[in-house]
Write a protein that holds these residues in place. Structure first.
Motif, mmCIF file in Angstrom:
data_model
loop_
_atom_site.group_PDB
_atom_site.id
_atom_site.type_symbol
_atom_site.label_atom_id
_atom_site.label_comp_id
_atom_site.label_asym_id
_atom_site.label_seq_id
_atom_site.Cartn_x
_atom_site.Cartn_y
_atom_site.Cartn_z
ATOM 1 N N ARG A 242 -4.224 -21.014 -8.843
ATOM 2 C CA ARG A 242 -2.854 -20.541 -8.902
ATOM 3 C C ARG A 242 -1.899 -21.718 -9.057
ATOM 4 O O ARG A 242 -1.344 -22.235 -8.095
ATOM 5 C CB ARG A 242 -2.524 -19.756 -7.636
ATOM 6 C CG ARG A 242 -3.490 -18.617 -7.388
ATOM 7 C CD ARG A 242 -2.862 -17.509 -6.615
ATOM 8 N NE ARG A 242 -2.314 -17.945 -5.347
ATOM 9 C CZ ARG A 242 -2.798 -17.577 -4.171
ATOM 10 N NH1 ARG A 242 -3.835 -16.777 -4.110
ATOM 11 N NH2 ARG A 242 -2.253 -17.983 -3.063
ATOM 12 N N TYR B 193 11.466 -23.315 -9.189
ATOM 13 C CA TYR B 193 10.333 -23.941 -8.506
ATOM 14 C C TYR B 193 10.724 -24.627 -7.206
ATOM 15 O O TYR B 193 9.883 -25.129 -6.486
ATOM 16 C CB TYR B 193 9.624 -24.934 -9.445
ATOM 17 C CG TYR B 193 8.691 -24.238 -10.405
ATOM 18 C CD1 TYR B 193 7.721 -23.385 -9.942
ATOM 19 C CD2 TYR B 193 8.787 -24.440 -11.768
ATOM 20 C CE1 TYR B 193 6.873 -22.731 -10.808
ATOM 21 C CE2 TYR B 193 7.946 -23.792 -12.644
ATOM 22 C CZ TYR B 193 6.988 -22.942 -12.153
ATOM 23 O OH TYR B 193 6.139 -22.300 -13.000
ATOM 24 N N PHE C 101 3.814 -20.287 -4.927
ATOM 25 C CA PHE C 101 2.563 -20.129 -5.677
ATOM 26 C C PHE C 101 1.624 -19.129 -5.004
ATOM 27 O O PHE C 101 0.435 -19.384 -4.873
ATOM 28 C CB PHE C 101 1.871 -21.472 -5.884
ATOM 29 C CG PHE C 101 2.716 -22.444 -6.659
ATOM 30 C CD1 PHE C 101 2.806 -22.347 -8.024
ATOM 31 C CD2 PHE C 101 3.442 -23.422 -6.014
ATOM 32 C CE1 PHE C 101 3.593 -23.209 -8.737
ATOM 33 C CE2 PHE C 101 4.246 -24.281 -6.725
ATOM 34 C CZ PHE C 101 4.324 -24.177 -8.091
ATOM 35 N N HIS D 41 -1.109 -17.991 -14.817
ATOM 36 C CA HIS D 41 -1.123 -19.297 -14.155
ATOM 37 C C HIS D 41 -1.759 -20.326 -15.072
ATOM 38 O O HIS D 41 -2.733 -20.031 -15.753
ATOM 39 C CB HIS D 41 -1.981 -19.253 -12.889
ATOM 40 C CG HIS D 41 -1.400 -18.470 -11.785
ATOM 41 N ND1 HIS D 41 -0.313 -18.905 -11.069
ATOM 42 C CD2 HIS D 41 -1.750 -17.296 -11.230
ATOM 43 C CE1 HIS D 41 -0.035 -18.031 -10.147
ATOM 44 N NE2 HIS D 41 -0.875 -17.030 -10.215
ATOM 45 N N HIS E 272 -1.192 -28.248 -10.963
ATOM 46 C CA HIS E 272 -0.058 -28.081 -10.061
ATOM 47 C C HIS E 272 0.678 -29.371 -9.790
ATOM 48 O O HIS E 272 1.603 -29.394 -9.005
ATOM 49 C CB HIS E 272 -0.552 -27.521 -8.739
ATOM 50 C CG HIS E 272 -1.509 -28.447 -8.052
ATOM 51 N ND1 HIS E 272 -2.844 -28.475 -8.358
ATOM 52 C CD2 HIS E 272 -1.314 -29.394 -7.123
ATOM 53 C CE1 HIS E 272 -3.415 -29.406 -7.634
ATOM 54 N NE2 HIS E 272 -2.523 -29.978 -6.879
#
Lengths: 347, 416, 216
Positions: free
Chosen positions: C56, C106, C111, C126, C130
């Protein structure tokens, strides 16, 4: 030309290799101790990292395994602001770390590092006794430091330090003196000369070596054995109120104390400059023997450093119990063993 | 006010608790900004080196979780409650999901129950390893700290393969779970469990059987059976005192009723027994993981979402589940849009599970709206913290980390 | 079969054995790992973990698939996703109209992936990485155009991809993926070229200034 040569000889002979200066400042004194501290701290971190599934210092110089990491750390300590809290007793607060470092190096003035008469810093007849006596001075200033800090954690740490020092310095002194019992001499030159034949006192009397080793480990407060400045309940013990360079001196102080004891162990138990016979001449008679002793001491320190990744911290009463109930009888037994070996003429 | 005028008596101000110290003692404040305290303060009154009075002072990381939950939709509370103890995320949120499921009248399908059990056990191992690592560094044993945190990575990796996130899994949802295990998961899980079993023996060699550490832990902080039950201690700490209490044993939830495993109960009740209890629990959790993985492999990958939410699903949802859409991954359950505005029928529900640190209890009350009326959380650390007050007095100051660490106390979990 | 209780006691050892066996066991384990270290450290900027699909990570919107149902904005637990009204040309109705599309902040996103799971047309997905740094807080609030682009995988530019594999003896073993490196190296070169062209365009001014400074 001749005058320049004379100046050169004066600088080399009378200043650099003048025994009190050489031994206090160069090898095994301040400069060597600093380099050793840098190396040993790096080795300690690296060895611990090997055991602990990681790399240790690396990123600053990947090819040499991050060996100059400690230079960066030292620079950081040196450039950090020194904050002096209002509640401290300023004069002893500032002076005691400095005096502690100087006194910690003082035993190096008393030990001969070669068998040649011209390179003795002091007459070596009672050098073992003097060196051991001088080594007990510097811990007093840790206690002074904790008192001057005027902090609860520091006071508790100082009390623990005094307990530990009383117990373990005694073991170290008795352990070293068992060598005197074996050789019937306080003269380190004699002690080393006896070991020249390969009969190292550490091999003849391993109990004394073990006792001294443990005593040095505990009394110099290396990482898992730092009962006076145990992090999880006393923050940093006697050093809680210190910052910047003064804190750096304290951290280095432990390593310097350990270094001085390691030199003594190397001289008394591990044969000093043993396989090598000093020949007159500055390099062959003074520099090389001192280097050999330093390397032996370094190996002793490396073994001590490795132990941090295996052991944890003892409780203060357990540490004292081990000292008074186990190690002091053990040391006395080692003393007796030494006397017996001397009586039966094994040495 | 009269008392304040006289010199010897301490003034009493409203809201201020004043206690006189006896002459030979002094107070040491361990925390909240202290390397060995965590997010809490322990006020210790010391007589020489002996602790006389210990007062755990909590509340430094309070985040009003219960109040926040009253203003959020039902499903949005799952990621919120995870923040109490993100290293034990599935165990912490599972009772909430179970309680809401009771209100909704849904039962998760069998496969979902096994999947939840699997992630719960992975989380339990990770949580115990975390606790042991902190315990190690409290005793100055940096190797155990690094080892435990390094080996925890293995199980975090397993959890990541299952749920897609390392720590905040948000894995259980009402009526089921969000994903099935990937195809290569059973093989990796078996390797990981075999590795960890060997490692536990090495942990015992370097830490628990190390004479140095043993002498620190043996007969330190002995909690008798009576004291433990009186104080309401939960979790491995309770079982280390010889009390046979475990939610998995007394009130099996999810798939625990169908699995065969042991619950280690130790009799000594000292710090060493608490450490051993965790090691033995890790060993049992590894067994459970093996069994659950076997079960999951044997049984077909049928639906793991309750039919109530799944029967109306369009074709696209089944495509995502079987991995037909290339960018969307595989074995994912799509949530129905009704989850966003789920209305839970009015009622009261209560659920509990055995989380890593002990019994985790949720009481959920709904008045039929799309937000809960009340969510009450009782976390295991809150019930364990009171033990410090009764166990520590009489010990030396250096025993404080040995007792604190053995309880695996985690401040954010209590402070909510 | 339900669980059963197993009564246990702390392992006991006689005092002498404790001193010798315990110490030697601990020292032996320490030495074993000193001589044969089992490192699992990821040398992060030089290496990065190539995460599997299903991780994710950052979220990307496919605008064509979006039906403006705003489920994602409603289910977002952190209120990171908001619906934005945009004038678009509708192909089916053949007229310009105002539609709502999701954008993400963000700063707030945790997440959890609920938005991706709840989307009825699978318009969100996704990306499996990250690690991305924004220069300021403002940049973290994405516009509709930015939200449709996959964010740049910065760690792939510097590091080599590795993968952790489970192992019975060593727990996690790091495996370098040389083959995948080739695929990634192409965009790296492109970006380098872009940078170099940028530098060339930018450089002449400071150079002339320097020359002037030297001449004076």
């Amino acid at each position: 030309m001749i005058t320049w040569y004379l100046v050169y000889r004066i600088i080399v002979d009378d200043i650099i290799f003048y025994p009190p200066i050489y031994q206090f400042l160069i090898i095994p004194g301040l400069i060597a101790a600093l380099l050793v501290a840098l190396f040993i701290i790096w080795f300690e971190r690296k060895a611990a990292a090997f055991v602990q599934m990681r790399y240790g210092p690396r990123e600053i110089a990947p090819r040499i395994g991050g060996a100059i990491q400690l230079v960066a750390d030292l620079t950081r300590y040196a450039l950090q602001e020194i904050i002096i809290p209002e509640t401290v007793d300023v004069l002893p607060y500032i002076l005691s770390p400095i005096i502690m470092i100087i006194l910690a190096l003082l035993p190096l003035e008393a030990v001969p590092l070669t068998s040649i008469r011209t390179y003795f810093p002091i007459p070596p007849d009672y050098s073992l006794l003097i060196a051991v006596a001088l080594s007990t001075l510097s811990p007093l200033f840790v206690v002074l430091m904790s008192w001057a800090s005027n902090n609860k954690f520091a006071v508790v740490g100082g009390i623990r330090e005094s307990f530990i020092i009383t117990a373990y310095e005694l073991i170290a002194v008795l352990g070293f003196l068992s060598a005197a019992a074996m050789t019937q001499s306080f003269n380190i030159v004699n002690i080393v000369n006896i070991q020249m034949s390969g009969k190292w006192l550490g091999l003849l009397n391993p109990i004394a070596l073990l006792a001294v080793f443990i005593a040095v480990l505990m009394s110099t407060s290396g990482f898992p054995f730092e009962i006076p400045d145990s992090e999880s309940e006393l923050v940093a013990g006697p050093y809680t109120e210190y910052t910047g360079l003064l804190y750096g001196l304290n951290m280095g102080g432990g390593y310097i104390k350990r270094w001085v004891f390691s030199i003594l162990i190397a001289l008394v138990f591990l044969g000093g400059w043993a396989p090598y016979k000093p020949v007159p001449g500055i390099i062959t008679g003074y520099f090389i023997p001192s280097l050999i002793v330093s390397i032996k001491a370094l190996i002793v320190m490396a073994i001590m450093s490795f132990l941090r990744s295996v052991y944890g911290r003892y409780r203060v009463d357990q540490a004292l119990g081990i000292a008074w109930e186990i190690l002091i009888p053990l040391t006395l037994a080692a003393f007796g063993l030494g006397l017996a070996e001397a009586y039966f003429g094994i040495i | 006010m009269e008392s304040s005028t006289s010199g010897s008596v301490v003034p009493h101000l409203p809201g201020m608790e004043v206690s006189e110290l006896s002459k030979n003692t002094y107070e040491v404040y361990i925390g909240p900004a202290h390397p060995g305290s965590g997010h809490m303060r322990i006020i210790v009154e010391v007589d020489g080196d002996i602790m006389v009075r210990v007062d755990p002072d909590i509340g430094f990381v309070h985040r009003t979780m219960e109040k926040l939950a009253e203003g959020r939709d039902w499903i949005k509370n799952i990621p919120l409650f995870e923040r109490m103890a993100i290293l034990d995320a599935c165990n912490i949120t599972l009772p909430y999901v179970e309680a809401v499921e009771k209100l909704l009248g849904t039962e998760p399908p069998e496969r979902a129950r096994y999947l939840r059990t699997l992630l719960c056990e992975i989380n339990r191992i990770a949580s115990h390893l975390y606790g042991m690592g902190i315990f190690g560094v409290f005793l100055g044993h940096s190797t155990l700290y690094m080892w435990a945190f390094g080996d925890r990575e293995v199980f975090i990796d397993l959890a990541e393969q299952m749920s897609g996130a390392r720590l905040t899994h948000s894995y259980p949802v009402f009526g089921g779970v969000r994903r099935d295990i990937p195809d290569d998961f059973p093989e990796g899980a078996r390797k990981a469990t075999r590795y960890m079993r060997n490692r536990l023996n090495e942990y015992a060699k370097i830490f628990l059987n190390n004479p140095n550490i043993r002498s620190r832990l043996e007969n330190v902080g002995v909690m008798s059976k009576n004291l433990a039950t009186e104080l309401g201690i939960v979790g491995p700490n309770l079982r280390a005192s010889g009390v046979r209490y475990d939610v998995r044993l007394n009130e099996p939830y999810e798939a625990y009723g169908e699995l065969e495993f042991e619950i280690p109960v130790f009799e000594e009740g000292d710090s060493l027994a608490r450490a051993w209890a965790r090691v033995e629990e890790i060993r049992q959790s590894l067994n459970i993981i093996d069994k659950v993985v076997d079960w999951l492999e044997k049984h077909p990958r049928e639906n793991f979402m309750h039919e109530k939410f799944w029967k109306t699903a369009p074709k696209l949802y089944k495509d995502v589940y079987t991995g037909q859409i290339d960018y969307a991954g595989k074995y994912r359950v799509k949530l129905m849009p009704l989850f966003a505005s789920l209305k839970v029928p009015p009622g009261k529900a209560f659920a509990r599970v055995e989380a890593g640190r002990g019994e985790m209890v949720y009481y959920v009350e709904s008045d039929g709206k799309d937000v809960p009326y009340r969510v009450r959380v009782v976390s295991p650390s809150f019930r364990n913290v009171i033990a410090f007050k009764y166990l520590m007095p009489g010990h030396r100051l250096m025993d404080l980390p040995a007792i604190y660490g053995s309880f695996d106390y985690f401040p954010p979990e209590w402070d909510r | 079969m339900p669980a059963k209780v197993a009564l246990k006691r702390n392992p006991k050892k006689n005092p002498l054995g404790r001193v010798f066996v315990g110490n030697i066991g601990a020292l032996a384990i320490g030495l074993k790992y000193f001589l044969d270290p089992n490192r699992i450290t990821l040398l992060y900027p030089h290496e990065y973990i190539k995460l599997r699909q299903g991780y994710r990570g950052f979220i990307v919107l496919i605008q064509d698939k979006c039906i403006s149902c705003s489920s994602c904005a409603r289910i977002c637990p952190a209120r990171a996703m908001k619906m934005l009204s945009v004038k678009v040309f509708d192909k089916r109705l053949k007229k310009e109209m105002v539609k709502k599309f999701p954008v993400i902040n963000y700063n707030r996103c945790i997440f959890c992936g609920y938005c991706v799971d709840v989307c009825p047309t699978e318009a969100l997905y996704h990306v499996p990485y990250h690690d991305l740094v924004y220069m300021n807080m403002q940049d973290m609030i994405l516009s509709l155009e930015d939200f449709q682009k996959e964010p740049e995988n910065v760690s792939a530019k510097e590091g080599i991809p590795v993968r952790y594999v489970f192992d019975e003896k060593r727990g996690l073993v790091k495996i370098k993926q040389e083959e995948e490196k080739k695929e990634i190296s192409q965009p790296v070169e492109q970006t380098k070229q872009q940078e170099s062209t940028k530098q060339q365009t930018n450089n002449p001014e400071p150079k002339s200034v320097n020359k002037g400074g030297v001449n004076q």
